[in-house]
Design a protein around this motif. Sequence first.
Motif, PDB file in Angstrom:
ATOM      1  N   GLY A 101       0.810  -1.216   0.000  1.00  0.00           N
ATOM      2  CA  GLY A 101       0.000   0.000   0.000  1.00  0.00           C
ATOM      3  C   GLY A 101       0.839   1.259   0.000  1.00  0.00           C
ATOM      4  O   GLY A 101       0.525   2.229  -0.704  1.00  0.00           O
ATOM      5  N   ALA A 104       2.447   1.663  -3.439  1.00  0.00           N
ATOM      6  CA  ALA A 104       1.454   2.135  -4.399  1.00  0.00           C
ATOM      7  C   ALA A 104       1.152   3.611  -4.196  1.00  0.00           C
ATOM      8  O   ALA A 104       0.991   4.367  -5.169  1.00  0.00           O
ATOM      9  N   ALA A 105       1.090   4.048  -2.938  1.00  0.00           N
ATOM     10  CA  ALA A 105       0.831   5.460  -2.655  1.00  0.00           C
ATOM     11  C   ALA A 105       1.971   6.343  -3.151  1.00  0.00           C
ATOM     12  O   ALA A 105       1.739   7.421  -3.727  1.00  0.00           O
ATOM     13  N   SER A 175      -3.168   2.685   0.828  1.00  0.00           N
ATOM     14  CA  SER A 175      -2.682   3.443  -0.320  1.00  0.00           C
ATOM     15  C   SER A 175      -3.446   4.740  -0.517  1.00  0.00           C
ATOM     16  O   SER A 175      -2.850   5.781  -0.818  1.00  0.00           O
ATOM     17  N   GLU A 179      -1.646   8.224   0.010  1.00  0.00           N
ATOM     18  CA  GLU A 179      -1.478   9.035  -1.199  1.00  0.00           C
ATOM     19  C   GLU A 179      -2.062  10.431  -1.007  1.00  0.00           C
ATOM     20  O   GLU A 179      -1.487  11.422  -1.470  1.00  0.00           O
TER      21      GLU A 179
END
Length: 313
Positions: A101, A104-105, A175, A179
Motif C-alpha cells: 500500500g 502504491a501510494a 494506499s 497518497e
Amino acid sequence: MSETSIEADLTQSANARNAKERLYHGLLFGCATLTVFVTISIIVTLAIDTIEFFQMIDPYSFFTGTRWVLRSEDPVLGVLPLVSATLTVTIVSALVAIPIGTAAAVYLSEYASDRMRSVLKPALEILAGIPTVVYGFFALVYLTPWLQQLGLEVSLFNLLSASIMVGIMIIPMVSSISEDAMSAVPDSLRQAGYGLGATKFEVTTKIVVPASISGIFSSYILALSRAIGETMIVVVAGGSMARMFDPSNPFANLFNSGQTMTAAMVQAVTTDLSGGTPGYYSMFAIGLTLFAITFTMNLLSNHIAARYREEYQ
C-alpha cells in the motif's frame, strides 16, 4: 420603487436566508446527534449484556484463560486464544498491506502521470468494494491450494490464507489515505529539494514521506483497525478451532485453523446456544473487548496525527 419597499424586500430576503441557515444548522446537528446516539446506544447495550455475562463467568478467568470451548453446559471461556488469533491475522495482514500500500501510494503521488493516476487509483480502490465473503471463498478455494502446491503444509482452513486476503483487502485503505497525505505536501518543498540537486527518489524518501508521516501512520492504524474487525474472511478461510498462540512454533499457528474474536462471535450467534447462557452472552463480552481494542487504536491514530502533523501556510 420607494425606499420603504426596497427595505422591506431586503429584510424579507435576509429573514428567508436566516431561516434556511437555521434549517441547515438543525439538520446537520440532528445528523451529528443521531451518530453519537447510535454509538452510545451500542456501547450501553454491549455493556449491559457484558455485565450479565460477568455475573456468570469470572472476569479474571475470561481475560486470562487460555482455552475457549463454547458449549451449552460447562463452557470454558478464556479469551486469550481468540485475541492471539486476532493479533496473528492483524500482524500478517500488516506485513502484506503496509509495504504494498505504501509503495502504491508513493507511485501514485510522485511517479505516476495524471492519466495513469486516473486509471490506477480507481482500479485499486475497486478492491475496497469487493464483498469480504468473496475474499474468503477466494482464499479457501484458490489461495490455500496454491500454498499447498508451493510445499507449505497448510490445512484446508488456516490463518495464513485468511491473513493474506485480509491484507489484500486493506491495501486500498493504506494506499488511498497515504497518497492523499503525500499529495497534500506543497510542491514548493519538492522544488526546493530539486534545487539543491536531489534526485526524485531522494525527494520522495527524504522530503515527501517525512512531511506526510502523520497521515501515513494514521492510514496504517486505521487499516489495522479494519483488519482486527474483519469477520467473513476469517470465518470462511480461517476455521473455528480456537488455539492459543505458541511462541516456540509460530508457523503451527499460521498453517492450522484458528478462531478470531469476530469468528467466535459468529459461532455464538449461529450455534444452537439458547439465550441466557454464558455462551450466548459471551459474544457481547467479546464485542466489548474488541471495541475497546479498536477504540484504543483509533485514539492512538489521532494522537500520532496530531503529534506529527505538519502545517503549511
